[in-house]
Scaffold this motif. Sequence first.
Motif, PDB file in Angstrom:
ATOM      1  N   VAL A 141     124.065 -28.181  -8.650  1.00  0.00           N
ATOM      2  CA  VAL A 141     123.468 -27.993  -7.325  1.00  0.00           C
ATOM      3  C   VAL A 141     122.854 -29.317  -6.881  1.00  0.00           C
ATOM      4  O   VAL A 141     121.888 -29.787  -7.485  1.00  0.00           O
ATOM      5  N   PRO A 142     123.376 -29.944  -5.827  1.00  0.00           N
ATOM      6  CA  PRO A 142     122.762 -31.176  -5.328  1.00  0.00           C
ATOM      7  C   PRO A 142     121.596 -30.867  -4.393  1.00  0.00           C
ATOM      8  O   PRO A 142     121.595 -29.853  -3.690  1.00  0.00           O
ATOM      9  N   GLY A 143     120.603 -31.717  -4.395  1.00  0.00           N
ATOM     10  CA  GLY A 143     119.464 -31.521  -3.504  1.00  0.00           C
ATOM     11  C   GLY A 143     118.308 -32.402  -3.922  1.00  0.00           C
ATOM     12  O   GLY A 143     118.399 -33.177  -4.876  1.00  0.00           O
ATOM     13  N   ASP A 144     117.198 -32.286  -3.204  1.00  0.00           N
ATOM     14  CA  ASP A 144     116.007 -33.054  -3.540  1.00  0.00           C
ATOM     15  C   ASP A 144     115.317 -32.477  -4.773  1.00  0.00           C
ATOM     16  O   ASP A 144     115.333 -31.262  -4.990  1.00  0.00           O
ATOM     17  N   VAL A 145     114.711 -33.362  -5.557  1.00  0.00           N
ATOM     18  CA  VAL A 145     113.868 -32.948  -6.675  1.00  0.00           C
ATOM     19  C   VAL A 145     112.462 -33.471  -6.401  1.00  0.00           C
ATOM     20  O   VAL A 145     112.275 -34.684  -6.232  1.00  0.00           O
ATOM     21  N   VAL A 146     111.489 -32.567  -6.315  1.00  0.00           N
ATOM     22  CA  VAL A 146     110.125 -33.005  -6.049  1.00  0.00           C
ATOM     23  C   VAL A 146     109.431 -33.335  -7.365  1.00  0.00           C
ATOM     24  O   VAL A 146     109.611 -32.651  -8.373  1.00  0.00           O
ATOM     25  N   THR A 147     108.661 -34.415  -7.348  1.00  0.00           N
ATOM     26  CA  THR A 147     107.876 -34.849  -8.498  1.00  0.00           C
ATOM     27  C   THR A 147     106.420 -34.475  -8.256  1.00  0.00           C
ATOM     28  O   THR A 147     105.856 -34.805  -7.213  1.00  0.00           O
ATOM     29  N   LEU A 148     105.822 -33.787  -9.229  1.00  0.00           N
ATOM     30  CA  LEU A 148     104.428 -33.372  -9.130  1.00  0.00           C
ATOM     31  C   LEU A 148     103.691 -33.736 -10.408  1.00  0.00           C
ATOM     32  O   LEU A 148     104.248 -33.655 -11.506  1.00  0.00           O
ATOM     33  N   SER A 149     102.426 -34.107 -10.277  1.00  0.00           N
ATOM     34  CA  SER A 149     101.594 -34.340 -11.461  1.00  0.00           C
ATOM     35  C   SER A 149     101.069 -33.035 -12.027  1.00  0.00           C
ATOM     36  O   SER A 149     100.704 -32.963 -13.202  1.00  0.00           O
ATOM     37  N   THR A 150     100.994 -31.999 -11.198  1.00  0.00           N
ATOM     38  CA  THR A 150     100.557 -30.676 -11.627  1.00  0.00           C
ATOM     39  C   THR A 150     101.671 -29.675 -11.347  1.00  0.00           C
ATOM     40  O   THR A 150     102.086 -29.515 -10.195  1.00  0.00           O
ATOM     41  N   VAL A 151     102.158 -29.036 -12.393  1.00  0.00           N
ATOM     42  CA  VAL A 151     103.241 -28.065 -12.229  1.00  0.00           C
ATOM     43  C   VAL A 151     102.759 -26.874 -11.407  1.00  0.00           C
ATOM     44  O   VAL A 151     101.643 -26.382 -11.594  1.00  0.00           O
ATOM     45  N   THR A 152     103.603 -26.414 -10.517  1.00  0.00           N
ATOM     46  CA  THR A 152     103.269 -25.265  -9.673  1.00  0.00           C
ATOM     47  C   THR A 152     103.060 -24.015 -10.515  1.00  0.00           C
ATOM     48  O   THR A 152     103.854 -23.719 -11.409  1.00  0.00           O
ATOM     49  N   GLY A 153     101.988 -23.258 -10.197  1.00  0.00           N
ATOM     50  CA  GLY A 153     101.687 -22.048 -10.962  1.00  0.00           C
ATOM     51  C   GLY A 153     101.310 -20.860 -10.110  1.00  0.00           C
ATOM     52  O   GLY A 153     100.889 -19.831 -10.644  1.00  0.00           O
ATOM     53  N   GLU A 159     105.620 -21.392  -2.222  1.00  0.00           N
ATOM     54  CA  GLU A 159     106.058 -21.152  -0.844  1.00  0.00           C
ATOM     55  C   GLU A 159     105.767 -22.352   0.048  1.00  0.00           C
ATOM     56  O   GLU A 159     106.583 -22.698   0.915  1.00  0.00           O
ATOM     57  N   ARG A 160     104.609 -22.989  -0.164  1.00  0.00           N
ATOM     58  CA  ARG A 160     104.282 -24.166   0.631  1.00  0.00           C
ATOM     59  C   ARG A 160     105.272 -25.292   0.371  1.00  0.00           C
ATOM     60  O   ARG A 160     105.749 -25.955   1.312  1.00  0.00           O
ATOM     61  N   LEU A 161     105.598 -25.525  -0.880  1.00  0.00           N
ATOM     62  CA  LEU A 161     106.556 -26.573  -1.214  1.00  0.00           C
ATOM     63  C   LEU A 161     107.936 -26.267  -0.647  1.00  0.00           C
ATOM     64  O   LEU A 161     108.631 -27.162  -0.141  1.00  0.00           O
ATOM     65  N   ALA A 162     108.336 -25.001  -0.728  1.00  0.00           N
ATOM     66  CA  ALA A 162     109.647 -24.619  -0.208  1.00  0.00           C
ATOM     67  C   ALA A 162     109.731 -24.870   1.296  1.00  0.00           C
ATOM     68  O   ALA A 162     110.771 -25.310   1.813  1.00  0.00           O
ATOM     69  N   ARG A 163     108.625 -24.586   2.005  1.00  0.00           N
ATOM     70  CA  ARG A 163     108.600 -24.846   3.448  1.00  0.00           C
ATOM     71  C   ARG A 163     108.587 -26.340   3.755  1.00  0.00           C
ATOM     72  O   ARG A 163     109.268 -26.816   4.669  1.00  0.00           O
ATOM     73  N   SER A 164     107.808 -27.074   2.995  1.00  0.00           N
ATOM     74  CA  SER A 164     107.648 -28.505   3.257  1.00  0.00           C
ATOM     75  C   SER A 164     108.891 -29.302   2.900  1.00  0.00           C
ATOM     76  O   SER A 164     109.179 -30.339   3.524  1.00  0.00           O
ATOM     77  N   TYR A 165     109.638 -28.826   1.902  1.00  0.00           N
ATOM     78  CA  TYR A 165     110.808 -29.556   1.418  1.00  0.00           C
ATOM     79  C   TYR A 165     112.013 -28.619   1.394  1.00  0.00           C
ATOM     80  O   TYR A 165     112.437 -28.144   0.338  1.00  0.00           O
ATOM     81  N   PRO A 166     112.597 -28.373   2.560  1.00  0.00           N
ATOM     82  CA  PRO A 166     113.672 -27.375   2.647  1.00  0.00           C
ATOM     83  C   PRO A 166     114.942 -27.752   1.895  1.00  0.00           C
ATOM     84  O   PRO A 166     115.774 -26.877   1.628  1.00  0.00           O
ATOM     85  N   GLN A 167     115.109 -29.019   1.556  1.00  0.00           N
ATOM     86  CA  GLN A 167     116.284 -29.446   0.799  1.00  0.00           C
ATOM     87  C   GLN A 167     116.004 -29.543  -0.703  1.00  0.00           C
ATOM     88  O   GLN A 167     116.899 -29.907  -1.471  1.00  0.00           O
ATOM     89  N   ALA A 168     114.771 -29.231  -1.113  1.00  0.00           N
ATOM     90  CA  ALA A 168     114.422 -29.344  -2.529  1.00  0.00           C
ATOM     91  C   ALA A 168     115.029 -28.196  -3.330  1.00  0.00           C
ATOM     92  O   ALA A 168     114.976 -27.039  -2.912  1.00  0.00           O
ATOM     93  N   VAL A 169     115.581 -28.536  -4.478  1.00  0.00           N
ATOM     94  CA  VAL A 169     116.170 -27.520  -5.356  1.00  0.00           C
ATOM     95  C   VAL A 169     115.392 -27.368  -6.647  1.00  0.00           C
ATOM     96  O   VAL A 169     115.523 -26.339  -7.339  1.00  0.00           O
TER      97      VAL A 169
END
Length: 226
Positions: A141-153, A159-169
Amino acid sequence: MTLPLLVVTAVAAEAEAVRAGADPDHVVVETVGVGPAAAAAGTARLLASAGASASASGRGSGSASGNGPYRAVVSAGIAGGFVGRAPVGSVVVGVRSIAADLGAETPDGFLTVDELGFGTSVIDADPALVKALTDALPTAVPGDVVTLSTVTGTTATAERLARSYPQAVAEAMEGYGVAVAAAGLPFVELRSISNPIGPRDRAAWRLKEAFAALSTASGALWKACG
């Protein structure tokens, strides 16, 4: 001389999975630590050390940028997948690596470092490497990969990340740092999905399957990027 690939992972288990599938004659696999800072520092150290060794032996830097005798740099490992975009067990190829928490909070929401005018939070992967990997891994699956210092929990953050980065996989912790350190060399991010992004539930993680998928995908690295 054919230059090898440098593949960096956060932890030893990821490195072992990559080595299990990669061509040992053409792919160098190293562990650099968890998080963007450790990943950037570790990758920079490896590139500088390799460049110094090549110069000392009279072989030159191997690249126009002087970043060491490598064909390209790959950030590899397991990751969380955005629900509906990258299912557990799948492999993703990062078209862009995005530092999703690099910026500032405001009363009106999060501002990226780009919006603040302090640089960029987005680094494009090498288009030729992306195409080569997606051709070699047709189910990836091609797409953006977001880098975070704190893993989403939490669901709210997912949901916020999904909205902010619609191409992120996918979401991981090192890609952007590796991409910064690889400046001047072709870069790409390769991840296998161990869990959906959202509430932290270790019992639901499929690490065995993700490591197996990473090993299989790593078999295509030299074929695709060499």
